[in-house]
Motif scaffolding. Structure first.
Motif, PDB file in Angstrom:
ATOM      1  N   GLY A 119       0.783  -1.228   0.000  1.00 24.56           N
ATOM      2  CA  GLY A 119       0.000   0.000   0.000  1.00 24.56           C
ATOM      3  C   GLY A 119       0.814   1.276   0.000  1.00 24.56           C
ATOM      4  O   GLY A 119       0.371   2.301   0.523  1.00 24.56           O
ATOM      5  N   GLU A 120       2.039   1.202  -0.592  1.00 22.24           N
ATOM      6  CA  GLU A 120       2.878   2.394  -0.649  1.00 22.24           C
ATOM      7  C   GLU A 120       2.500   3.210  -1.887  1.00 22.24           C
ATOM      8  O   GLU A 120       2.904   2.912  -2.983  1.00 22.24           O
ATOM      9  CB  GLU A 120       4.358   1.997  -0.718  1.00 22.24           C
ATOM     10  N   ALA A 121       1.710   4.211  -1.691  1.00 24.64           N
ATOM     11  CA  ALA A 121       1.242   4.994  -2.844  1.00 24.64           C
ATOM     12  C   ALA A 121       1.208   6.480  -2.549  1.00 24.64           C
ATOM     13  O   ALA A 121       0.259   7.171  -2.862  1.00 24.64           O
ATOM     14  CB  ALA A 121      -0.132   4.503  -3.271  1.00 24.64           C
ATOM     15  N   ALA A 122       2.246   6.979  -1.845  1.00 29.62           N
ATOM     16  CA  ALA A 122       2.292   8.395  -1.498  1.00 29.62           C
ATOM     17  C   ALA A 122       2.828   9.206  -2.672  1.00 29.62           C
ATOM     18  O   ALA A 122       3.939   8.978  -3.129  1.00 29.62           O
ATOM     19  CB  ALA A 122       3.176   8.600  -0.274  1.00 29.62           C
ATOM     20  N   LYS A 186      -4.834  12.866 -11.027  1.00 28.17           N
ATOM     21  CA  LYS A 186      -5.081  14.261 -10.660  1.00 28.17           C
ATOM     22  C   LYS A 186      -6.579  14.564 -10.620  1.00 28.17           C
ATOM     23  O   LYS A 186      -7.053  15.315  -9.766  1.00 28.17           O
ATOM     24  CB  LYS A 186      -4.381  15.187 -11.656  1.00 28.17           C
ATOM     25  N   LEU A 187      -7.318  13.928 -11.565  1.00 25.88           N
ATOM     26  CA  LEU A 187      -8.761  14.181 -11.636  1.00 25.88           C
ATOM     27  C   LEU A 187      -9.549  13.392 -10.596  1.00 25.88           C
ATOM     28  O   LEU A 187     -10.544  13.881 -10.061  1.00 25.88           O
ATOM     29  CB  LEU A 187      -9.272  13.839 -13.036  1.00 25.88           C
ATOM     30  N   THR A 188      -9.096  12.142 -10.334  1.00 22.90           N
ATOM     31  CA  THR A 188      -9.884  11.252  -9.464  1.00 22.90           C
ATOM     32  C   THR A 188      -9.317  11.091  -8.065  1.00 22.90           C
ATOM     33  O   THR A 188     -10.033  10.721  -7.140  1.00 22.90           O
ATOM     34  CB  THR A 188     -10.003   9.857 -10.105  1.00 22.90           C
ATOM     35  N   GLY A 189      -8.000  11.303  -7.925  1.00 19.28           N
ATOM     36  CA  GLY A 189      -7.365  11.104  -6.628  1.00 19.28           C
ATOM     37  C   GLY A 189      -7.116   9.646  -6.300  1.00 19.28           C
ATOM     38  O   GLY A 189      -6.734   9.312  -5.165  1.00 19.28           O
ATOM     39  N   ILE A 190      -7.315   8.737  -7.244  1.00 18.47           N
ATOM     40  CA  ILE A 190      -7.090   7.295  -7.022  1.00 18.47           C
ATOM     41  C   ILE A 190      -5.604   7.015  -7.231  1.00 18.47           C
ATOM     42  O   ILE A 190      -5.138   6.827  -8.355  1.00 18.47           O
ATOM     43  CB  ILE A 190      -7.948   6.438  -7.977  1.00 18.47           C
ATOM     44  N   LEU A 191      -4.830   6.939  -6.140  1.00 15.16           N
ATOM     45  CA  LEU A 191      -3.380   6.830  -6.229  1.00 15.16           C
ATOM     46  C   LEU A 191      -2.907   5.465  -6.721  1.00 15.16           C
ATOM     47  O   LEU A 191      -1.801   5.342  -7.263  1.00 15.16           O
ATOM     48  CB  LEU A 191      -2.756   7.131  -4.859  1.00 15.16           C
ATOM     49  N   LEU A 196      -0.730   0.547 -11.195  1.00 16.83           N
ATOM     50  CA  LEU A 196      -1.361  -0.183 -12.294  1.00 16.83           C
ATOM     51  C   LEU A 196      -0.787   0.237 -13.648  1.00 16.83           C
ATOM     52  O   LEU A 196      -0.530  -0.600 -14.519  1.00 16.83           O
ATOM     53  CB  LEU A 196      -2.874   0.034 -12.262  1.00 16.83           C
ATOM     54  N   PHE A 197      -0.581   1.537 -13.820  1.00 13.95           N
ATOM     55  CA  PHE A 197      -0.002   2.005 -15.075  1.00 13.95           C
ATOM     56  C   PHE A 197       1.469   1.590 -15.199  1.00 13.95           C
ATOM     57  O   PHE A 197       1.947   1.305 -16.304  1.00 13.95           O
ATOM     58  CB  PHE A 197      -0.152   3.522 -15.200  1.00 13.95           C
TER      59      PHE A 197
END
Length: 322
Positions: A119-122, A186-191, A196-197
């Motif tokens: 869960g490292e997504a900062a 940036k639009l959704t805030g889903i880090l 995934l990309f």
């Protein structure tokens, strides 16, 4: 006449060699700038996707350096230990580049999975805009450089440059993909989209590495020339069908930018050694006009029976029927 043709051919080969070297240098310089730019922004933003693209460009940089070295080596003239030239160095570079790309893809996939698990997504969302701009600039630079590489690769028939061009063309697509991902974040805030990309980039890199491995391995195993190229060689021979009886045992192979052609040329029994030699020289000159970097070996043998290759009959058979 033959001396003039030989000098012209040598000048063409030297010009092609210089074009390949200068284009390979362009690839090295562009990749250096992209690696530095992507790494700086990637760590500043904290984006694994951008860092994965930096790693991709780093592999491309290493591949460009290998391509540059292999091109210089492949253009060296034959020597005592390499009597057929050094063309295989270009083929080897493509194979090693593929192995490097596989390694980079595996590393990116591993990092993406680990970050998903832990869960490292900062991300520094304040710098996402800069990251998006960097990806756009990267795509534009790679589009220009890959186009230049592919153009020169086609003109000089350089496998090393073509491989490098495909690498950079893949970078264009992955950079655009990362840019789209950052815009969505940036639009959704889903880090989690960042990981995934990054994983998607790794899959595209893996696919490019597989295709490059297949192409380079085929050249390393002395694969024959393409059907189109062999058809062109046969057409050149057939244009002189009235000068000989037949040809057979045509064999071709490729080694980097160099081609090798050998065949058996069947002539009438009454053909003198000088006539046969002049005919072989003429056929070689015509083939070299189409394929400048070609080593040609023609074995001459006397005709003993009727033959119909090139829609011509054996001259001896024709004489006997008169």
């Amino acid at each position: 006449m033959l001396g003039l043709f030989s000098r012209t051919k040598k000048m063409q080969v030297q010009s092609a060699a210089e074009a390949k070297r200068s284009t390979a240098r362009l690839s090295v310089l562009s990749n250096i700038s992209l690696v530095v730019m992507k790494l700086a922004i990637g760590f500043a933003v904290g984006s694994l996707a951008i860092i994965s693209e930096a790693a991709h460009s780093g592999i491309d940089l290493l591949a460009a350096i290998i391509a540059y070295i292999s091109i210089k080596k492949a253009n060296e003239p034959p020597d005592k230990d390499h009597t057929f030239g050094h063309g295989k160095f270009e083929d080897m570079s493509g194979f090693f580049e593929a192995l490097l790309i596989f390694g980079a893809a595996v590393l990116i996939m591993y990092e993406a999975v680990m970050k998903l698990i832990h869960g490292e997504a900062a991300l520094n969302e304040d710098l996402l805009g800069i990251g998006i701009a960097v990806m756009g600039i990267s795509a534009l630079i790679n589009f220009f450089v890959s186009g230049r590489l592919m153009k020169v690769a086609k003109e000089t028939e350089s496998i090393a440059l073509e491989s490098d061009a495909w690498h950079l063309r893949t970078d264009v697509y992955t950079s655009l993909g990362i840019m789209a991902g950052l815009i969505l974040i940036k639009l959704t805030g889903i880090l989690i989209l960042d990981q995934l990309f990054a994983f998607g980039v790794a899959m595209m890199i893996m696919h490019a590495a597989y295709e490059l491995t297949v192409r380079s391995f085929g050249e390393l195993t002395d694969h024959r020339l393409s059907d189109e190229e062999e058809a062109r060689i046969k057409k050149i021979l057939c244009d002189h069908a009235t000068d000989f009886a037949n040809f057979h045992a045509l064999r071709t192979r490729r080694s980097g930018p160099d081609r090798f052609v050998d065949l058996h040329l069947v002539v009438a029994k009454d053909t003198t050694v000088e006539e046969a030699h002049d005919l072989a020289d003429h056929l070689e000159s015509d083939i070299l006009l189409e394929f400048p970097r070609t080593s040609i070996s023609i074995h001459v043998e006397p005709c003993s029976e009727a033959c119909e290759d090139c829609s011509s009959l054996c001259r001896i058979e024709r004489k006997q029927s008169e």
